[in-house]
Design a protein around this motif. Sequence first.
Motif, PDB file in Angstrom:
ATOM      1  N   ARG A  73      30.091  61.281  39.274  1.00 51.49           N
ATOM      2  CA  ARG A  73      29.816  60.263  38.252  1.00 51.49           C
ATOM      3  C   ARG A  73      30.396  60.619  36.895  1.00 51.49           C
ATOM      4  O   ARG A  73      30.846  59.756  36.151  1.00 51.49           O
ATOM      5  CB  ARG A  73      28.323  60.056  38.085  1.00 51.49           C
ATOM      6  CG  ARG A  73      27.690  59.294  39.196  1.00 51.49           C
ATOM      7  CD  ARG A  73      26.250  58.978  38.850  1.00 51.49           C
ATOM      8  NE  ARG A  73      25.571  58.400  39.994  1.00 51.49           N
ATOM      9  CZ  ARG A  73      24.389  57.821  39.922  1.00 51.49           C
ATOM     10  NH1 ARG A  73      23.758  57.771  38.770  1.00 51.49           N
ATOM     11  NH2 ARG A  73      23.833  57.328  41.001  1.00 51.49           N
ATOM     12  N   ASN A  74      30.355  61.901  36.545  1.00 47.06           N
ATOM     13  CA  ASN A  74      30.689  62.288  35.175  1.00 47.06           C
ATOM     14  C   ASN A  74      32.029  62.981  34.978  1.00 47.06           C
ATOM     15  O   ASN A  74      32.508  63.045  33.851  1.00 47.06           O
ATOM     16  CB  ASN A  74      29.580  63.185  34.623  1.00 47.06           C
ATOM     17  CG  ASN A  74      28.246  62.480  34.630  1.00 47.06           C
ATOM     18  OD1 ASN A  74      28.149  61.318  34.264  1.00 47.06           O
ATOM     19  ND2 ASN A  74      27.213  63.164  35.075  1.00 47.06           N
ATOM     20  N   HIS A  75      32.622  63.524  36.032  1.00 48.50           N
ATOM     21  CA  HIS A  75      33.833  64.323  35.833  1.00 48.50           C
ATOM     22  C   HIS A  75      35.004  63.953  36.740  1.00 48.50           C
ATOM     23  O   HIS A  75      36.131  64.316  36.441  1.00 48.50           O
ATOM     24  CB  HIS A  75      33.519  65.817  36.028  1.00 48.50           C
ATOM     25  CG  HIS A  75      32.539  66.332  35.026  1.00 48.50           C
ATOM     26  ND1 HIS A  75      32.858  66.584  33.716  1.00 48.50           N
ATOM     27  CD2 HIS A  75      31.225  66.618  35.139  1.00 48.50           C
ATOM     28  CE1 HIS A  75      31.796  67.004  33.070  1.00 48.50           C
ATOM     29  NE2 HIS A  75      30.783  67.030  33.912  1.00 48.50           N
ATOM     30  N   ARG A  76      34.742  63.275  37.841  1.00 47.61           N
ATOM     31  CA  ARG A  76      35.828  62.966  38.780  1.00 47.61           C
ATOM     32  C   ARG A  76      36.778  61.956  38.164  1.00 47.61           C
ATOM     33  O   ARG A  76      36.365  60.966  37.571  1.00 47.61           O
ATOM     34  CB  ARG A  76      35.253  62.425  40.089  1.00 47.61           C
ATOM     35  CG  ARG A  76      36.317  62.192  41.137  1.00 47.61           C
ATOM     36  CD  ARG A  76      35.723  61.929  42.508  1.00 47.61           C
ATOM     37  NE  ARG A  76      34.842  60.790  42.558  1.00 47.61           N
ATOM     38  CZ  ARG A  76      35.148  59.629  43.116  1.00 47.61           C
ATOM     39  NH1 ARG A  76      36.312  59.440  43.669  1.00 47.61           N
ATOM     40  NH2 ARG A  76      34.263  58.656  43.124  1.00 47.61           N
ATOM     41  N   LYS A  77      38.060  62.229  38.300  1.00 45.27           N
ATOM     42  CA  LYS A  77      39.103  61.349  37.795  1.00 45.27           C
ATOM     43  C   LYS A  77      39.359  60.235  38.817  1.00 45.27           C
ATOM     44  O   LYS A  77      39.122  60.421  40.009  1.00 45.27           O
ATOM     45  CB  LYS A  77      40.401  62.137  37.574  1.00 45.27           C
ATOM     46  CG  LYS A  77      40.251  63.372  36.703  1.00 45.27           C
ATOM     47  CD  LYS A  77      40.004  62.992  35.268  1.00 45.27           C
ATOM     48  CE  LYS A  77      40.045  64.177  34.340  1.00 45.27           C
ATOM     49  NZ  LYS A  77      38.811  64.859  34.132  1.00 45.27           N
ATOM     50  N   PRO A  78      39.854  59.086  38.384  1.00 45.31           N
ATOM     51  CA  PRO A  78      40.075  57.964  39.307  1.00 45.31           C
ATOM     52  C   PRO A  78      41.003  58.298  40.484  1.00 45.31           C
ATOM     53  O   PRO A  78      40.843  57.741  41.567  1.00 45.31           O
ATOM     54  CB  PRO A  78      40.713  56.891  38.419  1.00 45.31           C
ATOM     55  CG  PRO A  78      40.263  57.224  37.035  1.00 45.31           C
ATOM     56  CD  PRO A  78      40.138  58.734  37.002  1.00 45.31           C
ATOM     57  N   HIS A  79      41.931  59.196  40.284  1.00 38.36           N
ATOM     58  CA  HIS A  79      42.878  59.533  41.353  1.00 38.36           C
ATOM     59  C   HIS A  79      42.340  60.601  42.317  1.00 38.36           C
ATOM     60  O   HIS A  79      42.969  60.880  43.323  1.00 38.36           O
ATOM     61  CB  HIS A  79      44.209  60.003  40.758  1.00 38.36           C
ATOM     62  CG  HIS A  79      44.092  61.309  40.026  1.00 38.36           C
ATOM     63  ND1 HIS A  79      43.645  61.376  38.724  1.00 38.36           N
ATOM     64  CD2 HIS A  79      44.345  62.575  40.406  1.00 38.36           C
ATOM     65  CE1 HIS A  79      43.634  62.632  38.343  1.00 38.36           C
ATOM     66  NE2 HIS A  79      44.051  63.396  39.333  1.00 38.36           N
ATOM     67  N   GLU A  80      41.179  61.170  42.023  1.00 37.36           N
ATOM     68  CA  GLU A  80      40.620  62.233  42.863  1.00 37.36           C
ATOM     69  C   GLU A  80      39.714  61.676  43.952  1.00 37.36           C
ATOM     70  O   GLU A  80      39.057  60.648  43.764  1.00 37.36           O
ATOM     71  CB  GLU A  80      39.827  63.222  42.004  1.00 37.36           C
ATOM     72  CG  GLU A  80      40.696  63.981  41.013  1.00 37.36           C
ATOM     73  CD  GLU A  80      39.887  64.871  40.097  1.00 37.36           C
ATOM     74  OE1 GLU A  80      40.431  65.888  39.676  1.00 37.36           O
ATOM     75  OE2 GLU A  80      38.728  64.552  39.794  1.00 37.36           O
TER      76      GLU A  80
END
Length: 83
Positions: free
Chosen positions: A13-20
């Motif tokens: 929710r807080n750290h994952r990037k859209p491409h990950e």
Amino acid sequence: MGKLNFYLEALDRNHRKPHENPTIGMLLCATKDEEVVEYALSRFLSPAMVAEYQTQMPNKKLLQAKLHEFYQILAPVEEEEAP
């Protein structure tokens, strides 16, 4: 498993990037007990797999090198986000 899923959700929710891809977790246990694993994982809806049991930890120098490599990858991202 509850704590592990809590932290995985927080990361996504807080750290994952859209491409990950979604975060995966690894639960390390000191002993092998198939019955405990079966009971611990039986109520979780998301897929949980037991990959393998090892009786020894990987080489300490290898773990240190991998952690260092991981932090080197993250360092530029963390520096850019600092105010």
